[in-house]
Design a protein around this motif. Structure first.
Motif, PDB file in Angstrom:
ATOM      1  N   ASP A   1       0.805  -1.300  -0.026  1.00 13.16           N
ATOM      2  CA  ASP A   1      -0.062   0.003   0.023  1.00 13.16           C
ATOM      3  C   ASP A   1       0.881   1.147   0.125  1.00 13.16           C
ATOM      4  O   ASP A   1       0.476   2.116   0.318  1.00 13.16           O
ATOM      5  CB  ASP A   1      -0.875   0.199   1.244  1.00 13.16           C
ATOM      6  CG  ASP A   1      -1.862  -0.940   1.206  1.00 13.16           C
ATOM      7  OD1 ASP A   1      -2.204  -1.734  -0.006  1.00 13.16           O
ATOM      8  OD2 ASP A   1      -2.435  -1.596   2.440  1.00 13.16           O
ATOM      9  N   ASP A   2       2.053   1.196  -0.561  1.00 17.36           N
ATOM     10  CA  ASP A   2       2.983   2.168  -0.599  1.00 17.36           C
ATOM     11  C   ASP A   2       3.459   2.835   0.513  1.00 17.36           C
ATOM     12  O   ASP A   2       4.624   3.596   0.680  1.00 17.36           O
ATOM     13  CB  ASP A   2       2.339   3.493  -1.514  1.00 17.36           C
ATOM     14  CG  ASP A   2       1.977   3.065  -3.056  1.00 17.36           C
ATOM     15  OD1 ASP A   2       2.894   2.108  -3.527  1.00 17.36           O
ATOM     16  OD2 ASP A   2       1.287   3.562  -3.545  1.00 17.36           O
ATOM     17  N   THR A   3       2.768   2.724   1.744  1.00 15.58           N
ATOM     18  CA  THR A   3       3.211   3.193   2.971  1.00 15.58           C
ATOM     19  C   THR A   3       3.517   2.552   4.205  1.00 15.58           C
ATOM     20  O   THR A   3       3.970   2.722   5.292  1.00 15.58           O
ATOM     21  CB  THR A   3       1.934   4.244   3.490  1.00 15.58           C
ATOM     22  OG1 THR A   3       1.116   3.798   3.578  1.00 15.58           O
ATOM     23  CG2 THR A   3       2.194   5.563   2.218  1.00 15.58           C
ATOM     24  N   LEU A   4       3.062   1.082   3.989  1.00 18.03           N
ATOM     25  CA  LEU A   4       3.044   0.215   4.966  1.00 18.03           C
ATOM     26  C   LEU A   4       4.179  -0.814   4.848  1.00 18.03           C
ATOM     27  O   LEU A   4       4.621  -1.121   3.507  1.00 18.03           O
ATOM     28  CB  LEU A   4       1.644  -0.335   5.348  1.00 18.03           C
ATOM     29  CG  LEU A   4       0.607   0.620   5.797  1.00 18.03           C
ATOM     30  CD1 LEU A   4      -0.787  -0.435   6.010  1.00 18.03           C
ATOM     31  CD2 LEU A   4       0.931   1.306   6.876  1.00 18.03           C
ATOM     32  N   ALA A   5       4.700  -1.427   5.984  1.00 20.43           N
ATOM     33  CA  ALA A   5       5.845  -2.542   5.860  1.00 20.43           C
ATOM     34  C   ALA A   5       4.840  -3.756   6.608  1.00 20.43           C
ATOM     35  O   ALA A   5       4.187  -3.722   7.335  1.00 20.43           O
ATOM     36  CB  ALA A   5       6.892  -2.324   6.786  1.00 20.43           C
ATOM     37  N   GLU A   6       5.051  -4.760   5.424  1.00 18.48           N
ATOM     38  CA  GLU A   6       4.499  -6.190   5.855  1.00 18.48           C
ATOM     39  C   GLU A   6       5.547  -7.181   6.340  1.00 18.48           C
ATOM     40  O   GLU A   6       6.353  -7.569   5.440  1.00 18.48           O
ATOM     41  CB  GLU A   6       3.586  -6.832   4.753  1.00 18.48           C
ATOM     42  CG  GLU A   6       2.856  -8.080   5.254  1.00 18.48           C
ATOM     43  CD  GLU A   6       1.935  -8.633   4.070  1.00 18.48           C
ATOM     44  OE1 GLU A   6       0.815  -7.787   3.834  1.00 18.48           O
ATOM     45  OE2 GLU A   6       2.269  -9.238   3.365  1.00 18.48           O
ATOM     46  N   VAL A   7       5.570  -7.806   7.361  1.00 19.76           N
ATOM     47  CA  VAL A   7       6.594  -8.382   7.739  1.00 19.76           C
ATOM     48  C   VAL A   7       6.027  -9.956   7.890  1.00 19.76           C
ATOM     49  O   VAL A   7       4.982 -10.194   8.442  1.00 19.76           O
ATOM     50  CB  VAL A   7       7.170  -8.201   9.389  1.00 19.76           C
ATOM     51  CG1 VAL A   7       8.157  -9.048   9.881  1.00 19.76           C
ATOM     52  CG2 VAL A   7       7.536  -6.748   9.246  1.00 19.76           C
ATOM     53  N   THR A   8       6.591 -10.944   7.262  1.00 22.09           N
ATOM     54  CA  THR A   8       6.297 -12.410   7.303  1.00 22.09           C
ATOM     55  C   THR A   8       7.169 -12.907   8.155  1.00 22.09           C
ATOM     56  O   THR A   8       8.565 -12.728   8.219  1.00 22.09           O
ATOM     57  CB  THR A   8       6.484 -12.742   5.704  1.00 22.09           C
ATOM     58  OG1 THR A   8       5.853 -12.203   4.952  1.00 22.09           O
ATOM     59  CG2 THR A   8       5.952 -14.251   5.965  1.00 22.09           C
ATOM     60  N   PHE A   9       6.529 -13.755   9.222  1.00 18.72           N
ATOM     61  CA  PHE A   9       7.512 -14.498  10.134  1.00 18.72           C
ATOM     62  C   PHE A   9       6.953 -15.918  10.405  1.00 18.72           C
ATOM     63  O   PHE A   9       5.829 -16.234   9.888  1.00 18.72           O
ATOM     64  CB  PHE A   9       7.461 -13.716  11.674  1.00 18.72           C
ATOM     65  CG  PHE A   9       6.209 -13.397  12.171  1.00 18.72           C
ATOM     66  CD1 PHE A   9       5.636 -14.382  13.171  1.00 18.72           C
ATOM     67  CD2 PHE A   9       5.597 -12.262  11.760  1.00 18.72           C
ATOM     68  CE1 PHE A   9       4.333 -14.162  13.524  1.00 18.72           C
ATOM     69  CE2 PHE A   9       4.254 -12.068  12.218  1.00 18.72           C
ATOM     70  CZ  PHE A   9       3.611 -13.170  13.286  1.00 18.72           C
ATOM     71  N   THR A  10       7.664 -16.701  11.090  1.00 20.90           N
ATOM     72  CA  THR A  10       7.388 -18.173  11.093  1.00 20.90           C
ATOM     73  C   THR A  10       7.540 -18.254  12.697  1.00 20.90           C
ATOM     74  O   THR A  10       8.485 -18.109  13.436  1.00 20.90           O
ATOM     75  CB  THR A  10       8.274 -18.817  10.372  1.00 20.90           C
ATOM     76  OG1 THR A  10       8.534 -19.089   9.281  1.00 20.90           O
ATOM     77  CG2 THR A  10       8.023 -20.508  10.673  1.00 20.90           C
ATOM     78  N   VAL A  11       6.423 -18.952  13.126  1.00 24.19           N
ATOM     79  CA  VAL A  11       6.274 -19.382  14.623  1.00 24.19           C
ATOM     80  C   VAL A  11       6.302 -20.940  14.555  1.00 24.19           C
ATOM     81  O   VAL A  11       5.618 -21.792  13.896  1.00 24.19           O
ATOM     82  CB  VAL A  11       5.167 -18.759  15.143  1.00 24.19           C
ATOM     83  CG1 VAL A  11       5.171 -19.212  16.723  1.00 24.19           C
ATOM     84  CG2 VAL A  11       5.261 -17.215  15.172  1.00 24.19           C
ATOM     85  N   THR A  12       6.829 -21.623  15.638  1.00 21.56           N
ATOM     86  CA  THR A  12       6.850 -23.112  15.941  1.00 21.56           C
ATOM     87  C   THR A  12       5.397 -23.318  16.292  1.00 21.56           C
ATOM     88  O   THR A  12       4.594 -22.528  16.648  1.00 21.56           O
ATOM     89  CB  THR A  12       7.660 -23.494  17.136  1.00 21.56           C
ATOM     90  OG1 THR A  12       7.391 -22.798  18.187  1.00 21.56           O
ATOM     91  CG2 THR A  12       9.105 -23.118  16.773  1.00 21.56           C
ATOM     92  N   SER A  13       5.144 -24.542  15.518  1.00 23.80           N
ATOM     93  CA  SER A  13       3.632 -25.058  15.747  1.00 23.80           C
ATOM     94  C   SER A  13       3.067 -25.376  16.908  1.00 23.80           C
ATOM     95  O   SER A  13       2.050 -25.290  17.064  1.00 23.80           O
ATOM     96  CB  SER A  13       3.800 -26.471  14.844  1.00 23.80           C
ATOM     97  OG  SER A  13       4.536 -27.309  15.327  1.00 23.80           O
TER      98      SER A  13
END
Length: 343
Positions: free
Chosen positions: A73-85
């Motif tokens: 959206d030109d102004t936001l940062a999207e962080v992708t992360f992994t968490v243990t199940s």
């Protein structure tokens, strides 16, 4: 295989096995989490300093890692992360970016929000309203700059880290922070006499400089003129240095050529001085008679740049072989110039 060979080989094998085991444990500790974790997404207004591979923590315990960051959206940062199940993540979860240390490393902290939420589906999104960006340390520390400038580096690090922990809700209270700040301020107050003397001495120095500002300005102006003059004459100065170098070479060559005859002259001068020293009495006698001799010569040369000789008196005889000497007639001039004595 002999016993001497087996023992060192066995030690080498044991050492290699232990080394490989420790290396594997270190790689497992520092490496990525094993496959099987659940991936989620979270959006932030600012993720400056957060990098892929940084920790994801719950209550301070590492449960995952950041796998990617992108702009949406030109102004936001999207962080992708992994968490243990084995760690449940609900739709009410809160995600905050916190400082791991003063170097600037950061991590994502997950915490439960108010109410009971449903389990967040894999690849689910934590919306912007449930995320908090990291503190702006530049703005934060600028407010404490007057205090930091008076502390030693160790105290600055401790106080800064406690400020970050308190404002991130990780340790202590604002009251404890204020107590520590007050103790540091009291330490500064205990040194007010030293600070006062420093300020007084500084005022004296500045006053002396203010009294002599005209001399200082004049010195700076003269220095500027001198440097400007050198800059303007740099070509002539360079050529002069070259000429001086050539003169030095020529002088060196001249001295090298003159040295042998000069040494002979010095030796001859030594012999001459010895001769003069041995005949000092004769020289003194000769110098003592010179005035009288010069006076007589002056009378002889009084009519011009030549010598006049006059015969005033004459007598003599002629010797003849086998006979008595014959006397010659005596002559005596009556001139006045002969009145002073025989010439």
């Amino acid at each position: 295989m002999s016993t001497r060979t087996v023992a060192p080989l066995l030690k080498l094998v044991v050492f290699a096995a232990v080394t490989l085991l420790l290396t594997a444990l270190l790689a497992q500790t520092l490496g990525a989490f094993p496959p099987g974790g659940v991936t989620y997404r979270a959006r932030f207004t600012d993720v400056t300093g957060l990098l892929p591979g940084d920790d994801v923590r719950v209550a301070g315990v590492q449960v995952g890692r950041v796998s990617g960051i992108r702009v949406v959206d030109d102004t936001l940062a999207e962080v992708t992360f992994t968490v243990t199940s084995d760690v449940p993540v609900a739709t009410s979860v809160r995600a905050k970016i916190r400082y791991r240390n003063l170097v600037g490393q950061r991590y994502v902290a997950l915490s439960e929000g108010p109410g009971e939420g449903r389990p967040l589906r894999p690849d689910g999104l934590i919306p912007l309203g449930q995320t908090t960006p990291a503190l702006d340390l530049t703005v934060l520390f600028n407010g404490f700059r007057p205090l930091f400038t008076a502390l030693n580096p160790e105290d600055v690090n401790k106080l800064a880290y406690e400020i970050i922990q308190v404002l991130q809700g990780e340790g202590g209270t604002v009251s404890s922070l204020l107590q520590r700040t007050a103790s540091l301020t009291n330490t500064l107050a205990d040194r007010d006499a030293v600070i006062g003397r420093v300020i007084t001495n500084l005022n004296g120095v500045l006053g002396t400089l203010a009294e002599r500002d005209q001399n200082l300005d004049q010195s700076i102006s003269q220095l500027q003129q001198f440097v400007s003059g050198l800059s303007a004459d740099r070509t002539a100065i360079g050529e002069s240095l070259v000429s001086i170098g050539e003169l030095t070479d020529a002088t060196s060559s001249l001295l090298r050529d003159v040295r042998p005859p000069l040494a002979a002259d010095v030796r001859a001068l030594d012999e001459l001085s010895g001769t003069l020293n041995r005949n000092a009495a004769v020289i003194d006698s000769t110098l003592g008679r010179l005035p009288e001799r010069y006076e007589s010569l002056t009378r002889v040369a009084s009519h011009g740049s030549w010598f006049n000789f006059y015969l005033c008196d004459f007598d003599g005889n002629v010797a003849v072989s086998g006979r008595a000497p014959l006397d010659l007639p005596t002559f005596s001039a009556p001139a006045a110039r002969c009145a002073g004595g025989s010439q």
